[in-house]
Design a protein around this motif. Structure first.
Motif, mmCIF file in Angstrom:
data_model
loop_
_atom_site.group_PDB
_atom_site.id
_atom_site.type_symbol
_atom_site.label_atom_id
_atom_site.label_comp_id
_atom_site.label_asym_id
_atom_site.label_seq_id
_atom_site.Cartn_x
_atom_site.Cartn_y
_atom_site.Cartn_z
ATOM 1 N N PHE A 264 0.926 -0.837 -0.076
ATOM 2 C CA PHE A 264 -0.172 -0.189 -0.025
ATOM 3 C C PHE A 264 0.603 1.073 0.147
ATOM 4 O O PHE A 264 0.699 2.338 -0.906
ATOM 5 C CB PHE A 264 -0.951 0.188 1.777
ATOM 6 N N ASP B 25 1.171 3.596 -3.292
ATOM 7 C CA ASP B 25 0.764 5.678 -3.009
ATOM 8 C C ASP B 25 1.098 6.694 -2.349
ATOM 9 O O ASP B 25 1.005 7.331 -3.170
ATOM 10 C CB ASP B 25 0.239 4.712 -1.276
ATOM 11 N N ALA C 223 -11.144 15.676 8.085
ATOM 12 C CA ALA C 223 -10.589 14.326 7.582
ATOM 13 C C ALA C 223 -10.821 13.744 5.874
ATOM 14 O O ALA C 223 -10.117 13.162 5.468
ATOM 15 C CB ALA C 223 -10.231 13.829 8.798
ATOM 16 N N GLU D 295 -9.438 6.674 7.598
ATOM 17 C CA GLU D 295 -8.857 7.834 8.218
ATOM 18 C C GLU D 295 -8.773 8.455 9.787
ATOM 19 O O GLU D 295 -7.836 8.980 10.127
ATOM 20 C CB GLU D 295 -8.374 9.108 7.504
ATOM 21 N N LEU E 164 -6.369 8.465 12.916
ATOM 22 C CA LEU E 164 -6.055 10.284 13.752
ATOM 23 C C LEU E 164 -5.935 9.673 15.181
ATOM 24 O O LEU E 164 -5.152 9.910 15.752
ATOM 25 C CB LEU E 164 -6.200 11.017 12.958
ATOM 26 N N LEU F 16 -7.055 7.831 17.039
ATOM 27 C CA LEU F 16 -6.162 6.852 17.946
ATOM 28 C C LEU F 16 -5.202 6.985 18.231
ATOM 29 O O LEU F 16 -4.289 7.272 17.057
ATOM 30 C CB LEU F 16 -6.921 4.745 17.578
ATOM 31 N N PHE G 220 -4.207 2.562 8.916
ATOM 32 C CA PHE G 220 -5.084 2.953 8.175
ATOM 33 C C PHE G 220 -5.742 1.348 7.426
ATOM 34 O O PHE G 220 -7.064 1.856 7.188
ATOM 35 C CB PHE G 220 -4.050 4.087 7.668
ATOM 36 N N GLY H 229 -11.517 12.222 0.319
ATOM 37 C CA GLY H 229 -10.133 12.442 0.088
ATOM 38 C C GLY H 229 -9.052 13.199 -0.827
ATOM 39 O O GLY H 229 -8.422 14.047 0.366
ATOM 40 N N ARG H 230 -8.852 13.830 -1.889
ATOM 41 C CA ARG H 230 -8.082 14.808 -2.257
ATOM 42 C C ARG H 230 -8.167 16.133 -1.620
ATOM 43 O O ARG H 230 -7.771 17.284 -1.545
ATOM 44 C CB ARG H 230 -7.483 14.686 -3.431
ATOM 45 N N ALA I 117 -10.513 16.526 0.800
ATOM 46 C CA ALA I 117 -10.487 16.482 2.277
ATOM 47 C C ALA I 117 -10.053 17.903 3.068
ATOM 48 O O ALA I 117 -9.163 18.620 2.406
ATOM 49 C CB ALA I 117 -10.013 15.691 2.858
#
Lengths: 533, 330
Positions: free
Chosen positions: A8, A12, A79, A84, A88, A90, A136, A419-420, A422
């Motif tokens: 991933f 990514d 977010a 996600e 973030l 936790l 994640f 996503g992009r 957010a």
């Protein structure tokens, strides 16, 4: 799970195709057969069922991070992604586990039978053991919206390399809904697909929009031109006494369209037809909107079947008498198809997609401009000698759509994106003026602005908010945008009385004041003028 | 004692403003970022380390310097500046009049960036705080870990033949990064905006490594180097001369995947000169204040949280501060 997370991370952090393919091949070489199968399923969007409800996940995550649920929701709005947000919230802690991808997925699937309290134990236990990107990825698995930044085509490429096989073949073998728990590499990539997996559709051949001048296509007589219709692209498969209807999205829709069941009585075994499923009644096409409503229904009642019956407008024949004929020229396949529609067509539920005759490209261009008058979206252009290819390819097939309809709307509400996008206000609701000079919302649109324009709008929205409702803000009616859309239909579900198809922002009309936006009357006249009888 | 006016935060008793966004007679400035230090006021008062940068940005102005902890009286209001830990010279401003104490914290952080004077907790009755990262999804690591990550990344890039470009706000972040770089890895170069700030700070005794990229050394072969630049350099042709390079953005916003992807950089370092959620909570608790005024950021949820969780009188205050990390300078 660690190796899958590494995969991933690699995918990514890169935008380069060959790096992604290499990462995939490398992963396939490292992990067990079971992991490969689960990974493929995840990567191509064949996702496992969500093991727990989103509302429960939110509750448990809020509890574990000691915050009230309203604050969890606020975090989620910002977010823009549930997995996600949970990750973030936790606390960071060292990772402590060594389960593989399929261990985790199997454990999650088994929770289906557990009580809520037991489910909570399983999930929160994982939350304590995973950390960082692994947490994640795990959250992506349980929130059920796992997307990894690789296209199906890329996975096919990597598999072809890994298995030393052919891409077209792999693409075919991966079609349809298959369960990684019930497959092995040998069964999934079996050589004799039509025999072993008679339910499996062929990969769809998709056309790109025509980019160049129409005259670059050469002699019009080398082409078959068909009306482009708005329905559901599908394949009807009849093999081994079973009939299947698949959508282009690879959903099995057989039960949604019981009309086609009767074809069992007429079609010869080993027939696969490609076409568009369209609502059709009293010798005319209904709007796509009606089909959408029908698809949305859980139960297909007799009432629905009489109100919105469907047909398939057939444009290609992929298999005939059990033989894959995709490599044959289109002209040959069409000839056979005409025969099928003429002679093997129970209840006249198959309609032949007519090939339209134009002497010159200019005549075709005229048709395209006025396409909406004919109740179509434009033209499909197909080379007469083209084979039926796999996936989206340039050259032999083109779609040549008519221009969109447009209307000027005033920005009324904004919501932050995902996503992009957010953390930025990018999802807009637009309004037109009604008879009382009030603004009436008529559509949402998400795309069409440049990144720079988005940031400019975002700043403006933050400074001109009137009210906040959760993630939504109402803003001062000020900015005007030109909205483009492909279709318009009557709708009782929308206040404005219309539903738009594929609305998007065409232009930011900085030259216009809010008062100069269009009216609901003008919107309704589009409805009247652009829907043929 | 304090009112929030359309010109900025106003002290009626003392007849002065703090970080006003319109021209006034007397402006007390918490720090030199452009949304806090604006042009046009008659008189400025700021920490002595802030003076040269303020002059760089606002030109020839009437500015008085003050030390941390030094007491000053303006119309009987006791005024003192205290370290805010945000950037070099950044200050919280403490005001006291007839036993009532206000602290206007400007921008601040509790974590130690190893360069700016660390934040000092000041007891007060009324505390004005920003809320740029005022949601619990923002949990920042200690900056020292991030510096290690940056050095490690530079080393990796250099060993693979790449230049390393790190984007960070020209005033503040760039200096903290430069200050903690492992100079043994290679040469360090500066974008003009960063070099200008460094020159100004040199006048008050702060010195940073790195050579300005200018017309004279334009033809220089730059290899395996570290380049410090402001976010506005992203997607400009200025970056061309550093090819092949890898580029990173340093900002608190890099905590969010969406933001990281939006910038389109190779890497995002979560490094901020602002408080994360925990730091904001600690700061508020530390002051002992019962009235909290929350400005720029996530005011609404943070106010609600302070009321619900701690029973404080928290108020939302609308100001015109943006913040240098909001991405507006991109």
């Amino acid at each position: 799970m660690k190796l899958f997370t590494n995969l991933f991370n690699e995918i990514d952090s890169s935008t380069k195709t060959n790096i992604k393919v290499e990462a995939l091949v490398h992963y396939f070489q490292l992990v067990s057969e079971e992991d490969i199968l689960y990974a493929i399923a995840l990567l191509i969007g064949n996702r496992p069922r969500r093991p727990v409800k989103t509302s429960q996940l939110k509750l448990w995550a809020a509890e574990m991070s000691h915050i009230p649920s309203w604050l969890f929701d606020d975090c989620y709005y910002i977010a823009g992604d549930l997995a996600e947000t949970i990750t973030l919230l936790l606390k960071e802690h060292p990772s402590s586990h060594n389960e593989s991808l399929h261990d985790v997925i199997k454990a999650l699937q088994q929770t289906a039978l557990l009580s809520d309290e037991e489910k909570k134990n399983v999930i929160t236990n994982y939350w304590q053991r995973f950390t960082g990107n692994e947490l994640f990825v795990f959250n992506k698995l349980i929130t059920g919206n796992f997307r990894m930044g690789v296209s199906k085509q890329l996975v096919v490429k990597a598999l072809a390399k890994f298995l030393q096989s052919d891409e077209t073949k792999i693409a075919h073998q991966l079609m349809g809904k298959w369960n990684p728990a019930e497959e092995t590499l040998a069964t999934l990539f079996s050589d004799d697909i039509t025999a072993d997996k008679h339910y499996q559709p062929y990969p769809f051949y998709l056309a790109y929009p025509l980019e160049d001048d129409i005259h670059t296509l050469g002699d019009i007589n080398d082409w078959i031109l068909e009306a482009k219709l708005d329905g559901i692209r599908g394949q009807i498969i009849y093999r081994a006494n079973e009939l299947y209807v698949w959508s282009r999205g690879e959903d099995l829709l057989t039960d949604k369209f019981p009309e086609f069941e009767k074809l069992k009585n007429s079609l010869p075994a080993g027939t696969v037809i490609d076409g568009e499923i369209i609502p059709f009644k009293d010798n005319r096409f209904l709007s796509f909107n009606e089909l959408q409503t029908r698809i949305g229904r859980k139960n297909i009642t007799t009432k629905i079947l009489t109100e919105v019956p469907v047909v398939m407008v057939c444009f290609d024949l992929l298999e005939w008498n059990g033989e894959d004929i995709r490599h044959q020229p289109l002209s040959y396949r069409r000839e056979l198809l005409e025969n099928v529609v003429k002679n093997f067509n129970e209840n006249k539920i198959l309609i032949l997609s007519q090939s339209l005759h134009f002497d010159k490209w200019n005549e075709a261009a005229n048709y395209r401009i006025n396409a909406r008058q004919y109740g179509t979206e434009g033209l499909m252009l197909k080379q007469k000698n083209s084979p039926y290819e796999t996936g989206r390819k340039r050259g032999n097939w083109w779609k040549w759509k008519t221009g969109p309809m447009t209307i000027d709307g005033v920005l009324l509400y904004a919501q932050s994106g995902h996503g992009r996008r957010a953390n930025l206000f990018t999802d807009y609701t637009f309004a037109v003026w009604d008879e009382q000079k009030k603004l009436l919302p008529f559509t949402k649109a998400y795309s069409g602005l440049t990144d720079k324009e988005i940031i400019e709008m975002d700043n403006w929205i933050k400074r001109n908010t009137i009210e906040k409702f959760g993630p939504v803000r109402s803003v001062k009616p000020y900015h005007v945008f030109e909205i483009a859309f492909e279709g318009i239909a009557e709708s009782t579900r929308h206040k404005s009385g219309v539903a738009l198809r594929f609305p998007r922002i065409l232009r930011w009309r900085k030259d216009k004041h809010a008062e100069e936006a269009n009216t609901v009357e003008e919107l309704r006249s589009l409805l009247k003028n652009n829907n043929h009888e | 004692m304090i009112t929030f006016t359309d010109k900025g935060i106003y002290c009626k008793q003392g007849n002065f403003y703090i970080d006003p966004w319109k021209p006034v007679e007397k402006a007390l400035i918490t720090h030199a970022h452009s949304d806090h230090a604006r042009y046009g006021s008659k008189q400025y008062l700021c920490h002595k380390f802030t003076v040269p940068v303020l002059r760089l940005r606002l030109g020839e102005i009437d500015v008085q310097a003050i030390e941390y902890g030094e007491k000053l009286y303006i119309n009987n209001v006791q005024v003192s500046f205290h370290p805010a830990g945000h950037i070099i010279g950044s200050a919280q401003i403490r005001l006291e009049y007839k036993g009532e104490v206000w602290v206007i914290s400007g921008d601040y952080k509790l974590s130690n960036d190893l360069l700016s004077t660390p934040y000092e907790c000041i007891k007060c009755h009324h505390f004005i705080t920003e809320s740029t990262f005022g949601l619990p999804i923002y949990q920042f690591q200690n900056p020292q870990f991030i510096y290690n990550d940056i050095n490690h990344w530079w080393r990796t890039n250099a060993s693979e033949g790449y230049n390393t470009i790190v984007l960070g706000y020209a005033l503040g972040k760039s200096q903290t990064i430069l200050h903690s770089l492992d100079k043994s890895v290679g040469n360090i170069y500066l974008h003009g905006a960063v070099a200008n700030i460094n020159d100004s700070l040199g006048r008050v005794g702060f010195h940073f490594p790195g050579k300005r990229v200018s017309e004279e050394n334009n033809k220089l072969k730059i290899e395996r180097a570290f380049i410090s630049a402001p976010p506005s350099a992203l997607n400009t042709t200025w970056l061309k001369k550093f090819q092949p390079y890898r580029i990173a953005m340093c900002s608190g916003w890099m905590a969010l995947r969406g933001a990281r992807r939006r910038y389109g950089v190779d890497k995002g370092f979560v490094l901020s000169d602002h408080c994360d959620w925990q730091q904001l909570n600690d700061a508020v608790a530390g002051t002992g204040a019962e009235d909290i005024y929350v400005t720029h950021g996530y005011e609404t949820p943070f106010v609600k949280w302070l009321k619900e969780k701690f029973g404080l009188r928290a108020h939302e205050v609308k100001t015109f501060y943006s913040n240098e990390e909001s991405g507006e300078d991109l």
